[in-house]
Design a protein around this motif. Structure first.
Motif, PDB file in Angstrom:
ATOM      1  N   GLY A 210     -29.871  70.666  -9.894  1.00 13.12           N
ATOM      2  CA  GLY A 210     -28.628  71.350  -9.570  1.00 13.12           C
ATOM      3  C   GLY A 210     -27.420  70.434  -9.574  1.00 13.12           C
ATOM      4  O   GLY A 210     -26.318  70.862  -9.211  1.00 13.12           O
ATOM      5  N   ILE A 211     -27.588  69.181  -9.983  1.00  9.01           N
ATOM      6  CA  ILE A 211     -26.469  68.238 -10.088  1.00  9.01           C
ATOM      7  C   ILE A 211     -25.715  68.539 -11.384  1.00  9.01           C
ATOM      8  O   ILE A 211     -26.330  68.599 -12.462  1.00  9.01           O
ATOM      9  N   PRO A 212     -24.403  68.759 -11.330  1.00  9.86           N
ATOM     10  CA  PRO A 212     -23.653  69.192 -12.518  1.00  9.86           C
ATOM     11  C   PRO A 212     -23.762  68.209 -13.683  1.00  9.86           C
ATOM     12  O   PRO A 212     -23.912  66.993 -13.499  1.00  9.86           O
ATOM     13  N   GLU A 213     -23.640  68.742 -14.895  1.00  6.74           N
ATOM     14  CA  GLU A 213     -23.754  67.930 -16.109  1.00  6.74           C
ATOM     15  C   GLU A 213     -22.720  66.817 -16.122  1.00  6.74           C
ATOM     16  O   GLU A 213     -23.025  65.673 -16.475  1.00  6.74           O
ATOM     17  N   GLU A 214     -21.478  67.130 -15.750  1.00  4.88           N
ATOM     18  CA  GLU A 214     -20.415  66.121 -15.804  1.00  4.88           C
ATOM     19  C   GLU A 214     -20.771  64.920 -14.946  1.00  4.88           C
ATOM     20  O   GLU A 214     -20.550  63.769 -15.345  1.00  4.88           O
ATOM     21  N   ARG A 215     -21.346  65.172 -13.754  1.00  2.12           N
ATOM     22  CA  ARG A 215     -21.693  64.055 -12.884  1.00  2.12           C
ATOM     23  C   ARG A 215     -22.862  63.265 -13.445  1.00  2.12           C
ATOM     24  O   ARG A 215     -22.881  62.028 -13.384  1.00  2.12           O
ATOM     25  N   CYS A 216     -23.851  63.950 -13.998  1.00  2.00           N
ATOM     26  CA  CYS A 216     -24.984  63.248 -14.606  1.00  2.00           C
ATOM     27  C   CYS A 216     -24.509  62.298 -15.696  1.00  2.00           C
ATOM     28  O   CYS A 216     -24.920  61.131 -15.754  1.00  2.00           O
ATOM     29  N   ARG A 217     -23.637  62.791 -16.579  1.00  5.19           N
ATOM     30  CA  ARG A 217     -23.137  61.959 -17.676  1.00  5.19           C
ATOM     31  C   ARG A 217     -22.338  60.780 -17.124  1.00  5.19           C
ATOM     32  O   ARG A 217     -22.441  59.654 -17.631  1.00  5.19           O
ATOM     33  N   ARG A 218     -21.534  61.054 -16.101  1.00  2.00           N
ATOM     34  CA  ARG A 218     -20.666  60.011 -15.554  1.00  2.00           C
ATOM     35  C   ARG A 218     -21.464  58.864 -14.948  1.00  2.00           C
ATOM     36  O   ARG A 218     -21.040  57.699 -15.012  1.00  2.00           O
ATOM     37  N   ILE A 219     -22.609  59.162 -14.347  1.00  2.00           N
ATOM     38  CA  ILE A 219     -23.412  58.106 -13.724  1.00  2.00           C
ATOM     39  C   ILE A 219     -24.453  57.521 -14.672  1.00  2.00           C
ATOM     40  O   ILE A 219     -25.258  56.676 -14.274  1.00  2.00           O
ATOM     41  N   GLY A 220     -24.448  57.974 -15.932  1.00  2.00           N
ATOM     42  CA  GLY A 220     -25.283  57.334 -16.936  1.00  2.00           C
ATOM     43  C   GLY A 220     -26.655  57.934 -17.123  1.00  2.00           C
ATOM     44  O   GLY A 220     -27.544  57.288 -17.695  1.00  2.00           O
ATOM     45  N   LEU A 221     -26.844  59.178 -16.681  1.00  2.00           N
ATOM     46  CA  LEU A 221     -28.129  59.853 -16.863  1.00  2.00           C
ATOM     47  C   LEU A 221     -27.947  61.064 -17.760  1.00  2.00           C
ATOM     48  O   LEU A 221     -26.857  61.623 -17.880  1.00  2.00           O
ATOM     49  N   GLY A 222     -29.053  61.492 -18.384  1.00  2.00           N
ATOM     50  CA  GLY A 222     -29.006  62.671 -19.221  1.00  2.00           C
ATOM     51  C   GLY A 222     -29.003  63.943 -18.386  1.00  2.00           C
ATOM     52  O   GLY A 222     -29.310  63.929 -17.189  1.00  2.00           O
ATOM     53  N   TYR A 223     -28.644  65.037 -19.034  1.00  2.00           N
ATOM     54  CA  TYR A 223     -28.599  66.329 -18.339  1.00  2.00           C
ATOM     55  C   TYR A 223     -29.318  67.379 -19.176  1.00  2.00           C
ATOM     56  O   TYR A 223     -29.223  67.393 -20.407  1.00  2.00           O
ATOM     57  N   ARG A 224     -30.042  68.247 -18.473  1.00  2.00           N
ATOM     58  CA  ARG A 224     -30.616  69.431 -19.104  1.00  2.00           C
ATOM     59  C   ARG A 224     -30.524  70.582 -18.117  1.00  2.00           C
ATOM     60  O   ARG A 224     -30.826  70.415 -16.930  1.00  2.00           O
ATOM     61  N   ASP A 225     -30.096  71.715 -18.607  1.00  2.00           N
ATOM     62  CA  ASP A 225     -30.013  72.896 -17.763  1.00  2.00           C
ATOM     63  C   ASP A 225     -31.428  73.250 -17.298  1.00  2.00           C
ATOM     64  O   ASP A 225     -32.311  73.489 -18.128  1.00  2.00           O
ATOM     65  N   PRO A 226     -31.669  73.257 -15.983  1.00  2.00           N
ATOM     66  CA  PRO A 226     -33.033  73.536 -15.509  1.00  2.00           C
ATOM     67  C   PRO A 226     -33.542  74.906 -15.942  1.00  2.00           C
ATOM     68  O   PRO A 226     -34.764  75.109 -16.022  1.00  2.00           O
ATOM     69  N   LYS A 227     -32.626  75.833 -16.263  1.00  2.00           N
ATOM     70  CA  LYS A 227     -33.061  77.160 -16.700  1.00  2.00           C
ATOM     71  C   LYS A 227     -33.739  77.114 -18.064  1.00  2.00           C
ATOM     72  O   LYS A 227     -34.452  78.047 -18.431  1.00  2.00           O
ATOM     73  N   THR A 228     -33.525  76.032 -18.819  1.00  2.00           N
ATOM     74  CA  THR A 228     -34.120  75.922 -20.152  1.00  2.00           C
ATOM     75  C   THR A 228     -35.483  75.245 -20.123  1.00  2.00           C
ATOM     76  O   THR A 228     -36.123  75.120 -21.173  1.00  2.00           O
ATOM     77  N   VAL A 229     -35.924  74.815 -18.958  1.00  2.00           N
ATOM     78  CA  VAL A 229     -37.204  74.110 -18.862  1.00  2.00           C
ATOM     79  C   VAL A 229     -38.340  75.125 -18.763  1.00  2.00           C
ATOM     80  O   VAL A 229     -38.386  75.947 -17.839  1.00  2.00           O
ATOM     81  N   ASP A 230     -39.240  75.062 -19.720  1.00  2.00           N
ATOM     82  CA  ASP A 230     -40.442  75.897 -19.717  1.00  2.00           C
ATOM     83  C   ASP A 230     -41.630  74.975 -19.465  1.00  2.00           C
ATOM     84  O   ASP A 230     -42.015  74.185 -20.343  1.00  2.00           O
ATOM     85  N   VAL A 231     -42.186  75.047 -18.277  1.00  2.00           N
ATOM     86  CA  VAL A 231     -43.282  74.141 -17.910  1.00  2.00           C
ATOM     87  C   VAL A 231     -44.446  74.283 -18.878  1.00  2.00           C
ATOM     88  O   VAL A 231     -45.094  73.297 -19.246  1.00  2.00           O
TER      89      VAL A 231
END
Length: 421
Positions: free
Chosen positions: A377-398
């Motif tokens: 639930g951490i926003p994409e902009e913040r993930c990118r800013r701190i140097g980590l990748g982002y993926r919308d959790p709704k797109t994850v199919d276990v």
């Protein structure tokens, strides 16, 4: 009470699950010969980020020791984690405040505060020369041994907690519940940056590490007698309990933890879907989902931290992490003048999460070995800013990962270490 003669009492095996009655019997056998009459006893317990039968231990210790002691209190080993609220403490010890007041009216429970100078006291100092020897030359710095000042008010301290593979110390548990559990910022920063210099990959799941040596040396400054209750769990199943001197109890538990909590896989994986346990409420604690899977991720592979419930990077250190970001160790070492005055525990967390890799200072080129992606639930902009990748959790199919032979799905991630065979 002469701890040099304290006998280690306990049992544990991979094939046996201990029932509450067996734990009670172990504690009875361990506590009965010891002299607690008229003594003030402080019990150090883990917070809610560790799997442990704290409610059982709380009740058994209170029942056994309140009739024998002048005072029995509990101190939550928070390290740098936020203080626990009363409802959280009730869940931790498995007993509402009202019931505690009736059953154990004299027993108090305290939160540790690493960031409150008034709550800390210096009990000794590890010299610059000693730290150089203990760390094999990695660090040479005088370190004050500051702890929660309550330590000085008691005759005995009992350290209670589980033992798991750990990215900073090798294994958790034992005297680690003092350092960093109830310690001041100086030794927390020192020990964590030392672990980062050693690297998580070379440390995690190793019993004798430079950090553990520093912890044991610092414990020698304790002004009171120290005992330890260690536990080993597989999920929420209790497989081992030992009570005795802190080093003896730690060694016994770490042997069983190595057997139960280290899983061997035959090959590295291109993708790892690591799903942190719900008890982790921010990335600072949930990052164990990265630490404990990194050894089985292929070069240029990806670990996806899938935790839609996570909304925060760190409740305590979020501003610092926003400022520093996540980087490999050599990024900091190559620019040490820029970072040396920042909290070393922040730098350590940063590089532990980012994993191993290289940094070419001449080209300002950072090359992490693996990719770390947050599906939280951490926003994409913040993930990118701190140097980590982002993926919308709704797109994850276990199921997509489960069906992929080149992917590994780790549920309830955070306490089991994955290694290659």
């Amino acid at each position: 009470m002469d701890l040099k003669g304290t006998q280690l009492v306990g049992r544990g095996s991979a094939g046996e699950i201990l029932e509450p009655a067996q734990v009670e019997s172990i504690l009875h056998d361990a506590l009965t010969p010891l002299t607690f009459d008229g003594k003030r006893v402080l019990v150090v317990i883990p917070d809610g980020t560790r799997t442990a039968p704290v409610p059982l231990i709380f009740r058994l210790l209170c029942d056994a020791l309140t009739p024998r002691t002048q005072a029995l209190d509990f101190l939550i080993a928070l390290g740098t984690h936020p203080p626990m609220t009363e409802p959280a403490i009730e869940r931790l010890v498995g007993m509402p405040a009202g019931e505690r007041a009736k059953r154990y009216p004299q027993v108090r429970i305290f939160n540790h505060r690493y960031d409150d100078p008034e709550s800390l006291r210096t009990f000794g100092t590890i010299s610059e020369k000693e730290t150089e020897v203990l760390t094999g030359g990695l660090l040479s710095r005088e370190v004050p041994v500051r702890l929660n000042r309550l330590i000085g008010d008691y005759d005995n301290v009992i350290l209670c907690g589980p033992v798991f593979p750990h990215e900073v110390a090798g294994f958790s548990g034992g005297a680690k519940y003092l350092f960093p559990g109830v310690a001041g910022p100086e030794i927390i920063d020192f020990s964590h940056w030392l672990g980062a210099l050693c690297t998580s990959m070379a440390t995690i799941g190793v019993r004798d590490t430079p950090v553990r040596r520093v912890i044991h040396r610092a414990a020698e400054f304790m002004p009171c007698e120290v005992l330890c209750l260690t536990m080993v769990l597989d999920g929420d199943r209790l497989h081992g309990v030992w009570f005795g001197a802190h080093q003896d109890a730690f060694v016994a538990a770490s042997e069983l933890s190595r057997e139960l909590n280290v899983l061997r896989v035959p090959k590295p994986f291109r993708r790892v879907l690591s799903m942190p346990a719900a008890r982790y409420e921010d990335l600072w604690t949930a990052a164990k989902a990265v630490y404990k899977t990194e050894p089985v991720i292929a070069d240029d592979g990806e670990v996806i931290v899938y935790a839609p419930h996570l909304r925060e990077v760190s409740f305590t250190h979020g501003e610092w992490i926003d400022r520093v970001g996540y980087h490999v160790r050599d990024y900091f070492l190559a620019q040490w003048d820029r970072f040396r005055d920042m909290p070393w525990s922040i730098l350590a967390h940063s590089t532990h999460v980012r994993g191993s890799g290289t940094y070419d200072a001449a080209r300002s080129l950072e090359q992490p070995r693996i990719r770390v992606t947050l599906a939280t639930g951490i926003p994409e902009e913040r993930c990118r800013r701190i140097g980590l990748g982002y993926r919308d959790p709704k797109t994850v199919d276990v199921a997509d990962f489960t069906d992929d032979p080149d992917a590994l799905v780790v549920r309830h991630a955070g306490e089991k270490l994955y290694r290659l065979m």
